[in-house]
Design an enzyme around this catalytic site. Structure first.
Site, PDB file in Angstrom:
ATOM      1  N   HIS A   1     -56.992 -38.283  39.887  1.00  0.00           N
ATOM      2  CA  HIS A   1     -57.658 -36.985  39.887  1.00  0.00           C
ATOM      3  C   HIS A   1     -59.110 -37.158  40.338  1.00  0.00           C
ATOM      4  O   HIS A   1     -59.604 -38.290  40.446  1.00  0.00           O
ATOM      5  CB  HIS A   1     -57.615 -36.325  38.497  1.00  0.00           C
ATOM      6  CG  HIS A   1     -58.184 -37.155  37.399  1.00  0.00           C
ATOM      7  ND1 HIS A   1     -59.516 -37.432  37.266  1.00  0.00           N
ATOM      8  CD2 HIS A   1     -57.593 -37.797  36.365  1.00  0.00           C
ATOM      9  CE1 HIS A   1     -59.714 -38.183  36.213  1.00  0.00           C
ATOM     10  NE2 HIS A   1     -58.561 -38.438  35.644  1.00  0.00           N
TER      11      HIS A   1
HETATM   12  P1  TYD Z   1     -56.616 -37.628  31.534  1.00  0.00           P
HETATM   13  O1  TYD Z   1     -58.054 -37.445  31.859  1.00  0.00           O
HETATM   14  O2  TYD Z   1     -55.619 -36.855  32.338  1.00  0.00           O
HETATM   15  O3  TYD Z   1     -56.259 -39.156  31.614  1.00  0.00           O
HETATM   16  P2  TYD Z   1     -56.427 -40.071  32.920  1.00  0.00           P
HETATM   17  O4  TYD Z   1     -57.806 -40.617  32.855  1.00  0.00           O
HETATM   18  O5  TYD Z   1     -55.388 -41.094  32.915  1.00  0.00           O
HETATM   19  O6  TYD Z   1     -56.265 -39.139  34.087  1.00  0.00           O
HETATM   20  O7  TYD Z   1     -56.427 -37.281  29.988  1.00  0.00           O
HETATM   21  C1  TYD Z   1     -55.154 -37.425  29.355  1.00  0.00           C
HETATM   22  C2  TYD Z   1     -55.085 -36.413  28.241  1.00  0.00           C
HETATM   23  O8  TYD Z   1     -56.134 -36.577  27.299  1.00  0.00           O
HETATM   24  C3  TYD Z   1     -55.141 -34.983  28.728  1.00  0.00           C
HETATM   25  O9  TYD Z   1     -54.148 -34.245  28.036  1.00  0.00           O
HETATM   26  C4  TYD Z   1     -56.498 -34.484  28.304  1.00  0.00           C
HETATM   27  C5  TYD Z   1     -56.861 -35.373  27.135  1.00  0.00           C
HETATM   28  N1  TYD Z   1     -58.293 -35.660  27.095  1.00  0.00           N
HETATM   29  C6  TYD Z   1     -59.108 -35.012  26.179  1.00  0.00           C
HETATM   30  O10 TYD Z   1     -58.659 -34.168  25.390  1.00  0.00           O
HETATM   31  N2  TYD Z   1     -60.444 -35.305  26.149  1.00  0.00           N
HETATM   32  C7  TYD Z   1     -60.990 -36.205  27.000  1.00  0.00           C
HETATM   33  O11 TYD Z   1     -62.225 -36.457  26.941  1.00  0.00           O
HETATM   34  C8  TYD Z   1     -60.139 -36.862  27.959  1.00  0.00           C
HETATM   35  C9  TYD Z   1     -60.686 -37.849  28.946  1.00  0.00           C
HETATM   36  C10 TYD Z   1     -58.807 -36.556  27.970  1.00  0.00           C
END
Ligand code: TYD
Length: 141
Positions: free
Chosen positions: A54
């Site tokens: 992303h």
């Molecule tokens: P995501 O940012 O999609 O993970 P990655 O870094 O692998 O792309 O986050 C995964 C899940 O965690 C998503 O459902 C949102 C949640 N999340 C939070 O609630 N707070 C945060 O600060 C972060 C980074 C993620």
């Protein structure tokens, strides 16, 4: 040929070596270029799994392999760069609008992330097609 700006920037954090164990600091004096609004970490990544995939519209992030190692590939729609993070004092700054994918996590790796903004799902661009459209609209390549 014009020198192309790198997509990420490695920041060497201040490290205090000590026979009792080493200590690393992340703060404004130590080169973190934004006030830290949020910290999270990724652990227990199964072999072969990847994270990320992303870009953020506003949030800036610093990533550190505080334990173990992983690879992070940055992509601006035109070119890609892969960084192998493996030292707890090496921080990678990822600016806004850069697509990132984390993979090749070693066993027991811990990815620490320092973020410039609170969590906001609307700040994410999660589909690569949407990312290419975002680049067209923002001319940020
Ligand atoms: P995501 O940012 O999609 O993970 P990655 O870094 O692998 O792309 O986050 C995964 C899940 O965690 C998503 O459902 C949102 C949640 N999340 C939070 O609630 N707070 C945060 O600060 C972060 C980074 C993620």
């Amino acid at each position: 040929m014009a020198h192309e700006k790198t997509l990420g920037r490695i920041i060497a954090l201040p490290k205090y070596d000590d026979p009792r164990g080493n200590l690393t600091v992340a703060d404004g004096q130590g080169g973190i270029p934004f006030p830290i609004a949020r910290t999270y970490w990724i652990t227990d990544v199964p072999g072969g799994e990847s994270r990320g995939a992303h870009a953020h519209r506003q949030c800036r992030e610093i990533l550190v392999a505080v334990s173990g190692s992983f690879c992070i590939t940055l992509d601006n729609g035109e070119r890609r760069e892969t960084y192998h993070l493996k030292r707890p004092w090496e921080a990678l700054l990822v600016e806004t609008g850069v697509w990132r994918t984390l993979e090749d996590f070693s066993s027991g790796a811990v990815c620490l992330v320092l973020a410039s903004l609170p969590f906001d799902e609307d700040d994410y661009i999660r589909q690569y097609d949407d990312y290419l459209q975002y680049l067209k609209e923002n001319h940020t390549k």
